[in-house]
Design a protein around this motif. Sequence first.
Motif, PDB file in Angstrom:
ATOM      1  N   UNK A 119       0.862  -1.186   0.000  1.00  0.00           N
ATOM      2  CA  UNK A 119       0.000   0.000   0.000  1.00  0.00           C
ATOM      3  C   UNK A 119       0.895   1.231   0.000  1.00  0.00           C
ATOM      4  N   UNK A 120       0.771   2.046  -1.023  1.00  0.00           N
ATOM      5  CA  UNK A 120       1.585   3.260  -1.163  1.00  0.00           C
ATOM      6  C   UNK A 120       0.665   4.473  -1.026  1.00  0.00           C
ATOM      7  N   UNK A 121       0.955   5.331  -0.056  1.00  0.00           N
ATOM      8  CA  UNK A 121       0.203   6.584   0.104  1.00  0.00           C
ATOM      9  C   UNK A 121       1.151   7.745  -0.203  1.00  0.00           C
ATOM     10  N   UNK A 122       0.839   8.481  -1.268  1.00  0.00           N
ATOM     11  CA  UNK A 122       1.659   9.620  -1.698  1.00  0.00           C
ATOM     12  C   UNK A 122       0.938  10.908  -1.314  1.00  0.00           C
ATOM     13  N   UNK A 123       1.555  11.706  -0.467  1.00  0.00           N
ATOM     14  CA  UNK A 123       0.980  12.974  -0.002  1.00  0.00           C
ATOM     15  C   UNK A 123       1.882  14.097  -0.481  1.00  0.00           C
ATOM     16  N   UNK A 124       1.345  14.984  -1.324  1.00  0.00           N
ATOM     17  CA  UNK A 124       2.100  16.123  -1.850  1.00  0.00           C
ATOM     18  C   UNK A 124       1.431  17.414  -1.375  1.00  0.00           C
ATOM     19  N   UNK A 125       2.217  18.283  -0.726  1.00  0.00           N
ATOM     20  CA  UNK A 125       1.685  19.497  -0.109  1.00  0.00           C
ATOM     21  C   UNK A 125       2.423  20.696  -0.698  1.00  0.00           C
ATOM     22  N   UNK A 126       1.667  21.643  -1.260  1.00  0.00           N
ATOM     23  CA  UNK A 126       2.243  22.863  -1.835  1.00  0.00           C
ATOM     24  C   UNK A 126       1.571  24.088  -1.208  1.00  0.00           C
ATOM     25  N   UNK A 127       2.365  24.990  -0.674  1.00  0.00           N
ATOM     26  CA  UNK A 127       1.860  26.243  -0.099  1.00  0.00           C
ATOM     27  C   UNK A 127       2.689  27.392  -0.657  1.00  0.00           C
ATOM     28  N   UNK A 128       1.987  28.475  -1.140  1.00  0.00           N
ATOM     29  CA  UNK A 128       2.722  29.596  -1.752  1.00  0.00           C
ATOM     30  C   UNK A 128       1.926  30.890  -1.594  1.00  0.00           C
ATOM     31  N   UNK A 129       2.656  31.990  -1.624  1.00  0.00           N
ATOM     32  CA  UNK A 129       2.006  33.311  -1.717  1.00  0.00           C
ATOM     33  C   UNK A 129       2.888  34.205  -2.581  1.00  0.00           C
ATOM     34  N   UNK A 130       2.244  35.264  -3.197  1.00  0.00           N
ATOM     35  CA  UNK A 130       2.934  36.148  -4.148  1.00  0.00           C
ATOM     36  C   UNK A 130       2.325  37.540  -4.004  1.00  0.00           C
ATOM     37  N   UNK A 131       3.154  38.537  -3.631  1.00  0.00           N
ATOM     38  CA  UNK A 131       2.689  39.934  -3.447  1.00  0.00           C
ATOM     39  C   UNK A 131       3.438  40.802  -4.452  1.00  0.00           C
ATOM     40  N   UNK A 132       2.673  41.572  -5.242  1.00  0.00           N
ATOM     41  CA  UNK A 132       3.267  42.487  -6.228  1.00  0.00           C
ATOM     42  C   UNK A 132       2.645  43.878  -6.057  1.00  0.00           C
ATOM     43  N   UNK A 133       3.485  44.918  -5.939  1.00  0.00           N
ATOM     44  CA  UNK A 133       3.025  46.309  -5.806  1.00  0.00           C
ATOM     45  C   UNK A 133       3.932  47.220  -6.621  1.00  0.00           C
ATOM     46  N   UNK A 134       3.395  48.440  -7.033  1.00  0.00           N
ATOM     47  CA  UNK A 134       4.239  49.419  -7.708  1.00  0.00           C
ATOM     48  C   UNK A 134       3.568  50.034  -8.921  1.00  0.00           C
ATOM     49  N   UNK A 135       4.261  51.076  -9.447  1.00  0.00           N
ATOM     50  CA  UNK A 135       3.776  51.803 -10.622  1.00  0.00           C
ATOM     51  C   UNK A 135       4.884  51.768 -11.661  1.00  0.00           C
ATOM     52  N   UNK A 136       4.501  51.439 -12.908  1.00  0.00           N
ATOM     53  CA  UNK A 136       5.446  51.449 -14.012  1.00  0.00           C
ATOM     54  C   UNK A 136       4.960  52.450 -15.056  1.00  0.00           C
ATOM     55  N   UNK A 137       5.872  53.324 -15.541  1.00  0.00           N
ATOM     56  CA  UNK A 137       5.566  54.292 -16.604  1.00  0.00           C
ATOM     57  C   UNK A 137       6.213  53.804 -17.884  1.00  0.00           C
ATOM     58  N   UNK A 138       5.456  53.782 -18.974  1.00  0.00           N
ATOM     59  CA  UNK A 138       5.946  53.201 -20.222  1.00  0.00           C
ATOM     60  C   UNK A 138       5.589  54.100 -21.391  1.00  0.00           C
ATOM     61  N   UNK A 139       6.360  53.942 -22.486  1.00  0.00           N
ATOM     62  CA  UNK A 139       6.102  54.619 -23.754  1.00  0.00           C
ATOM     63  C   UNK A 139       5.958  53.555 -24.831  1.00  0.00           C
ATOM     64  N   UNK A 140       4.880  53.643 -25.602  1.00  0.00           N
ATOM     65  CA  UNK A 140       4.656  52.650 -26.671  1.00  0.00           C
ATOM     66  C   UNK A 140       3.964  53.377 -27.822  1.00  0.00           C
ATOM     67  N   UNK A 141       4.756  53.706 -28.869  1.00  0.00           N
ATOM     68  CA  UNK A 141       4.213  54.427 -30.006  1.00  0.00           C
ATOM     69  C   UNK A 141       3.471  53.505 -30.973  1.00  0.00           C
ATOM     70  N   UNK A 142       3.827  52.246 -30.974  1.00  0.00           N
ATOM     71  CA  UNK A 142       3.237  51.314 -31.953  1.00  0.00           C
ATOM     72  C   UNK A 142       1.841  50.847 -31.537  1.00  0.00           C
ATOM     73  N   UNK A 143       1.625  50.631 -30.254  1.00  0.00           N
ATOM     74  CA  UNK A 143       0.355  50.093 -29.772  1.00  0.00           C
ATOM     75  C   UNK A 143      -0.365  51.138 -28.929  1.00  0.00           C
ATOM     76  N   UNK A 144      -1.625  51.253 -29.162  1.00  0.00           N
ATOM     77  CA  UNK A 144      -2.434  52.183 -28.394  1.00  0.00           C
ATOM     78  C   UNK A 144      -3.005  51.458 -27.191  1.00  0.00           C
ATOM     79  N   UNK A 145      -2.693  51.972 -26.016  1.00  0.00           N
ATOM     80  CA  UNK A 145      -3.144  51.328 -24.774  1.00  0.00           C
ATOM     81  C   UNK A 145      -4.455  51.959 -24.360  1.00  0.00           C
ATOM     82  N   UNK A 146      -5.383  51.050 -23.982  1.00  0.00           N
ATOM     83  CA  UNK A 146      -6.697  51.508 -23.526  1.00  0.00           C
ATOM     84  C   UNK A 146      -6.719  51.432 -22.013  1.00  0.00           C
TER      85      UNK A 146
END
Length: 636
Positions: free
Chosen positions: A395-422
């Motif tokens: 009898x084989x019992x396989x237990x796989x446990x994954x725990x994660x968190x991800x925090x992202x914050x901030x402001x990015x300023x960009x220039x793009x002449x080819x694509x119009x951003x909405x």
Amino acid sequence: MFKKILTTCLLLLMSLPVAAQQDLGALSEKLDEIAKTKPGINEVIKIDVSGLNLYDFITTIAGEHQLNVSVDPSLSQLVNNNFYDVTVKDVYLFVADKYEVDVSFMSNIIIFKKRSAVKVIEKKPAKVIDVSYNPQNDFLSVKVQNDTLTAVAKAITDLSGKNLILAPDIKSLTVSSYILNRPFEQVIDMMAKSNGLVSSKDENGFFIIQRNLTAAADAQGIPGVKRPRAERADFGESGYFEVSVNKSGFLTVKANAADAADLLIDAAQKLNITYFLYNKPENEKTTLMADNITYDDLLEHIFKGKKYTYKKLDGFYMIGEQATEGLRATEIIQLENRSVEAVLLSLPKIFSDKVEIKEFLELNALIVSGAKTVIDEMKLYIKQIDKVVPLVQIDVMIVQYNKSYDIQTGIKANLDKNNTVVTGGSLFPTGDVNINGSSVNSLIDAFNGFGILKLGKVTEAFYLNLKFLEDNSIIKIESTPKISTISGHEAKLAIGETSYYFEQSNQLINTGITDNILQSGSWKSTEANLSVSIKPFVSSDENVTLTILVEKSSFLARVGETAPPGKATQKFQSLIRVKNNEMVLLGGLDELQKENTATGTPLLSRIPVISWFFSSKRKAKKNSKLHIFIKPTIIY
């Protein structure tokens, strides 16, 4: 003479009914004669009888009607009858006929006794002489044991049509011989020699068999004829042997480098054993000191490890080389618990060298042909290894446990002449918004309306990305497969996924004028699995030794659309010992990933509060654990 024989037969036939059954007419007349003095014979009776033995039945009637009777006590048959208005005489006649009772008289006394059974002597059938003849190849087979030579010769002549002439002094001689499928003349010669006789063939094709009076006839081992032997060596010298037989019929043997053939012949003569030497053991010496052994034991000790063997059929010994026809044995050795393929691979080489071995898969058996002694040794070896191999359920019992968190914050300023951003994005529950130049200018106009600070406008290619989000995840995977295997064999289990990539090959073809490139390709697969390999060994105390190999692999990002994916692999191997039905925990495949990154404008990205407007940050953590529980169960 004929009239005498006929008269005798008639008298015998007439006497048979009298011996088998009493004459009821004569008995009736005798009872009528007694009735003159004993009127009770003709008295009428009415009686209903059930379960009364015959002795009491007769004596009771006699007592009731004043008759003198003498009844045999062995008349114990049970009587179940109804008699109404019949005379005593008729009842006694009925008893005499139905219950096989003999009735006799002595004066006025009637004597009843059990009728003697007539013994029928069956004539014994004549013994069939076991002889067969094949006229196509002139082969003869003889299987006789203590049969008269006259009967054997008659059977051979009747089957083959060839005449055998016997000397007058040997016609009553009994012979024994066991010879299969040999030429006719050779069989006659061998049968004669093995019984102290000699055969010859005259110009008319008649076979003449007579007694062999020369001492040379014992060269093939004829019992009962003394064979001259060279003078024996003294005790302790090479070639010395002495054989004696005790009162129990066992042998006492003393031999020192003695000739094996002389020793065996001497022992056979002293035990009065019938034998035949197919091949005389040449240059075989033996040294032994044995007491209370049989002739079979002596043969086995002398021939052990030699090329000679023996075969015993109905007390007749055939001795010769193992490969001799008639001495070879062919047997089927059937296995009960093991597979014939596995056993065949485990047989020692000595068996395959000395006997021929074939598989019989339908019966899970081996067909072996060769020397009887080697076959017996092989059967003993197979019996020792043909044991029940325990089955191990894991009898084989396989237990796989994954725990994660991800925090992202901030402001990015960009220039793009080819694509119009909405302007748009997600505000809740996570924030990830793009603001184009028009929206930014609207915000600037709003701030300029306060009159404190006046800001310039941005171009249409300018846009802002505002991100504020947090991801948390907990994943728990459980799998409980069961695998089974027998002790000593590997069991494997794999769970995973398959990915495909394109493999292209280029071949340069030179035509002499130009060089062409032939392109070809194929899709190939690669796997990322969680695999478990277990090999159990069960000990006698029901402990299980497990060799365990666990490998975990996962795909990484591709460097190209058709390129093979990367692969990360974790593996461990372990050797453990556990008891039956005990569970063991295997771990160690734990993985912890931490990430804390930030990008922004120098100096301004480090100032508290202001850094939110001039930087972008990401903080992530991932914890992965893999646990494997293993429980072996032994099943017989």
